[in-house]
Design a protein around this motif. Sequence first.
Motif, short mmCIF file in Angstrom:
data_model
loop_
_atom_site.label_atom_id
_atom_site.label_comp_id
_atom_site.label_asym_id
_atom_site.label_seq_id
_atom_site.Cartn_x
_atom_site.Cartn_y
_atom_site.Cartn_z
N CYS A 1 0.95 -1.28 0.04
CA CYS A 1 -0.16 0.08 -0.09
C CYS A 1 0.69 1.17 -0.17
N THR A 2 0.40 2.41 -0.53
CA THR A 2 1.07 3.47 -1.10
C THR A 2 0.73 4.48 0.18
N TYR A 3 0.05 4.38 1.20
CA TYR A 3 -0.36 5.30 2.15
C TYR A 3 0.55 5.45 3.48
N CYS A 4 0.06 4.94 4.70
CA CYS A 4 0.83 5.28 5.66
C CYS A 4 2.01 4.15 5.76
N LYS B 1 -8.66 3.79 2.82
CA LYS B 1 -7.78 4.10 1.84
C LYS B 1 -7.18 2.99 1.26
N LYS C 1 7.05 9.19 -0.32
CA LYS C 1 6.22 8.53 -1.28
C LYS C 1 6.76 7.81 -2.34
N GLN D 1 4.36 8.29 6.60
CA GLN D 1 4.08 7.90 4.98
C GLN D 1 4.63 6.45 4.70
N ASN D 2 4.24 5.95 3.46
CA ASN D 2 4.53 4.61 3.26
C ASN D 2 5.97 4.27 3.33
N HIS E 1 -8.25 10.83 4.31
CA HIS E 1 -7.20 11.37 3.49
C HIS E 1 -5.75 11.10 3.88
N PHE E 2 -4.87 11.57 3.06
CA PHE E 2 -3.27 11.40 2.85
C PHE E 2 -2.62 12.64 2.81
N THR F 1 -5.60 11.17 -2.58
CA THR F 1 -6.88 10.90 -1.97
C THR F 1 -7.99 11.79 -2.31
N HIS G 1 -4.93 18.42 4.85
CA HIS G 1 -5.26 17.60 3.54
C HIS G 1 -5.70 18.57 2.54
#
Length: 891
Positions: free
Chosen positions: A225-228, A262, A318, A542-543, A790-791, A797, A858
Motif C-alpha cells: 500500500c502506498t499510504y501510511c 484508503k 512516497k 508515510q509509506n 485522506h493522506f 486521496t 489535507h
Amino acid sequence: MGEISLTINGTQVNGRAGMTILDLAQENNIDIPTLCHHPLLTPIGACRVCVVEDESSGRLVASCVTPIAPGMVIKTDSPMAINARRLFVELLLAGHPDSCMVCDKGNRCELRKLASDLEISEVRFKRLRHFYPLDDSNPFIERDLTKCILCGRCVRACHEIQGVTAVDYAYRGFDLKPATFQDRGLADSPCVSCGLCVSLCPVGALSDKSTRNMGKETSKIKTICTYCGVGCSIYLSVRDQDILGVSPCLDGSVNGISLCVKGRYGFDFVHHPDRLKSPLIKKDGEFAQAGWDEALELVAQRLGGYKPEEVAVISSAKCTNEENYIAQKFARAVLGTNNIDHCARLCHAPTVAGLAQSFGSGAMTNSINEIKDAGCILAIGTNTTEAHPIIGLEIKKAVDKGAKLIVANPREIELVRWAYLWLRHKPGSDVALLMGMARVIVDEKLLDEGFIKERCENFDAFRKSLKGFSLDFAQKATGVPKEKIAEAARVYAINKPSSILYAMGITQHSHGTDNVIATANLAMLTGNVGKPSTGVNPLRGQNNVQGACDIGALPNVYPGYQAVAAPDIRKKFEQAWGCSLPPKPGLTITEIFDAAYNKKIKALYIIGENPLLSEPDITHAREALEKLEFLVVQDIFPSETAELADVVLAGASFAEKDGTFTNTERRVQRVRKAIEPVGDSKPDWWITCQLGKRMGKRLGKGFDFKHPSDIMDEIASLTPSYAGISYKRLEKGGLQWPCPTKDHPGTPILHSQQFTRGKGRFLPLEYKPPMELPDRKYPLVLTTGRSLYHFHTGTMTRKVEGLNILKGEGIEINPHDAKALGVKDGETVKVISRRGEVKARARVTEASPVGVVFMTFHFAESPANMLTNPAVDPVAKIPEYKVCAVRIEGV
C-alpha cells in the motif's frame, strides 16, 4: 495437554484440547463445507452447514462449535450428514432471491457453490423472503439485505476485528437482520468503510460498488500500500491495464485480513484523468507538452549552470527506496551538494535525532505484531486509529487481552474509548508529563535498577534533573491532575511488558527532540527496551518515510545514517561512486526554503512533494519558490507546487513501477509493477538516472541501472544495515533491518543485547513551552493532524470521489468556544493567525478541549499550514505544527 485421539471417516487422527471437529478436520485436509464460519472469527454454528455425524453419540453436531473428545467416531460424508446439509442449504435458498445471474457476487457466491456441490437443482420449500430497500448511502459499499443469509460474519468482523461495532443484530425471529444503530443507512453509522465485512460476506448482501460490472481480473499483483507507514500487503486486481480492486494479502503480511478505507478503496487516483502523462515546459507563462529528450536536456543544462551551494533537491517519502537513493546520489555526486532532504524533516526528524542520542538508532525498536501482547501501552501524541488504522487494531487486541492502555492526547480520539487512563494534557506539555511520570517511578522505587546499572549510563545526572518535575509542577504545566499522572506512572512501570507508541503529536514541536528523548528515558527507566512487546515505537506517517531516511535522503548522512562529515565514510562513497563529495552537511527543507527566500538557493528539484500545502507558513513557502530562478517538479499530478515550476516531469505511480518500501517497523518490502505507466510518464528512478547520465561529467558513470533491483544491490553494498537485502530474498517476504548478511533473518527487536550506541544514555531535560502561546488577540490554540479518509496533502486521496464524500474540510471547535464566538455547527468561519487566514467549515464537537481548535492539512481549499508556526526545533529543525495561536471570526 496430551493428545486426544478420535476417528474421522475411518481414519484415526490426533488433536489437542480446545480444538473443534472442524479445526481437526481442516488440519488433516478433510473437507467440511461451511458458510457462517471463518477462521479469524468466533465460531457460532449459525448456518449448520458444517454438520457431521457423531456415531459415538448417534447425533448430528455442528463441527465448528463442537470440541473434540477422546473416542469420537466422526463421519463427515455419511448420508445423514449430507441430507442434513441439503436441508439447511435448501432452507437458506427458500429465503434467498433468484438473482444469481445478475448478482454482483456471481461465481464467488459461497451459497451458490455449496448448492451446486450438493446437487440442489430446486427448492422444495415455500419461499419465505424478506425484501429490504437497497442501502447505497456509503460511497463504496452497497448493502442488499434481501440477500442476507444471517451468517453473522459482518457483525462478528465489525466487533471482533475492527472494534467499531457499526452493525449488530436487530429485531427478533423472522425479522432478525444485521443493522446499524436505529436501522439507519451505513453512511449514518460509525462505519469506517474498511470493507472487511464486504470481503467476508459469503453472498451478495454486501458488495463493493467500485468492482460492479467490471468483469473478472486477469491477474493479481502482490504489492505494498502506498499510504501510511504500516506497510500493508495488498493484491491489485488488474484487467486490461485497469486496477479493478484491492484485497489484502494474508501470507506473512503486517495487516493480515484487514485494510483501512484508503488501502481498500483509495486507488482511483491511478486512473484519474488529471494524471500527468508527459513532461511540461513553461513557455511565456503557460505549460506546453514536451518530449523527454527536450525536457531532460533543458533541466540538465539549467541545473548544471549553478554552483553546488546554489542548488537543492527535495526527495519524497512516497517514492521507493531505490528512487530516494538515486535522488541523494544525484544531489551529491552530480550537483556536488548535500542540500538533499525530504518530508521526514516535517514529521519524524526528532525521532532520528532523539533516539540516536539515547539508543544510537532512530527507528521503531519493536515489531507491529508484538503490540497485542503488551501488558501496558502508552499511546502519546498518536491518533492511531485515524493515522495508522491497522496498528490501531493491534492496540484494541491488546486491550481485549487485558492490557492497560494509557492515552495521552489533548483531543478525545477514538482510542479514549479503549483507555484505562486518558491524560488530556495541554498541547506542547509532553516533556512535563513524561518527566513527571519518571519522577514518580524514581520516587516510588518502581524503576528497574538492574537494567539501568547493566545497560545504561548518565543516570545520576538524569535523576538530578527530575527535581524540577514535581507532581505539582507537572499538574500545572500539563493541566492533568497529579493523581492521574502518578497513576499512569505506576501502571506503565508495573504492567510489563510496556510499550510506548507515538507519532507527530510528539515530534512536531519546537522541542520535539526533547519529547522523543523523554520517551526513551521512560522506557530505559523501567527496563522496557530490547524485549518483546516493549520499546519506543515511533509510528511513521508515510509509506516510505523510514526508507527515505535509511537510504540517505538527508543533508547530514549517506545511506545507513553514515555521516557525510566523517572522512573515512566519505572516502568509501567517493570510491564507490567515482567522484569527490562535499564534506559539509547540507541544508534541511526548512533551511532550503529560507535560503530560497533569501536568493541563496537559486534552483530547486522537487520530487513527489507538494510543499505549498505541507510547509508551515505557506505564504513564506510560496514567496520562496517564486524567487527561484529555476524550479523543477516531478510528480504524478499537477499539484499546487507544480503550478509554479519551470519544468514538470511526469512520474509513475506506485502501481506502475518496481521497487521497495520500508515500513514503520523497519521492514523492507517489495513494490511490484501491476500496470504500465499512464501516457508517457516514467518511474522516478528512471527520470533521475537520465538526468544523472546527461549531467555526469563530474561523475562519468553511476546511473546506468537497468532495473531497480540493480539499485538495491548497490544500496546493499554500501549500507551495512541493508547489506543482506536483495530482491531475491524479498520475494519470500519482507526483512527488517539491520540485516547485515545474506543469510541473516532480519531483526524484529532492536537493542536486545546492547544498545546500538553501546549503553543507553539517559539525558536530563528542561521543560520548554511552545514558541507561540494564546493571548488576547489570538486566544485559541490551533493543533493539526490527519484524517482516516485522506493522506498528507491530498494529492492522491482528493482524487477519489468517495473519500471526499466521507470527509471534507473543516475546523473542530469545542461547544463552549463555539457558543462564546456565536458559531454554529456547519457555518463557515475565518481562522486567523499571525501568518495568514483561511476559511473553514465549523464542526462543533467535544473532541477538542476548550481553548483548542483542530484542523487537518489535507485540503487545499482550507490550507491549515497557511496558519502554522514555522518556528523550528533547534536540533531536528522540524517546525512547530502542533501549537500556534489563532482567533476565529465569522464570515
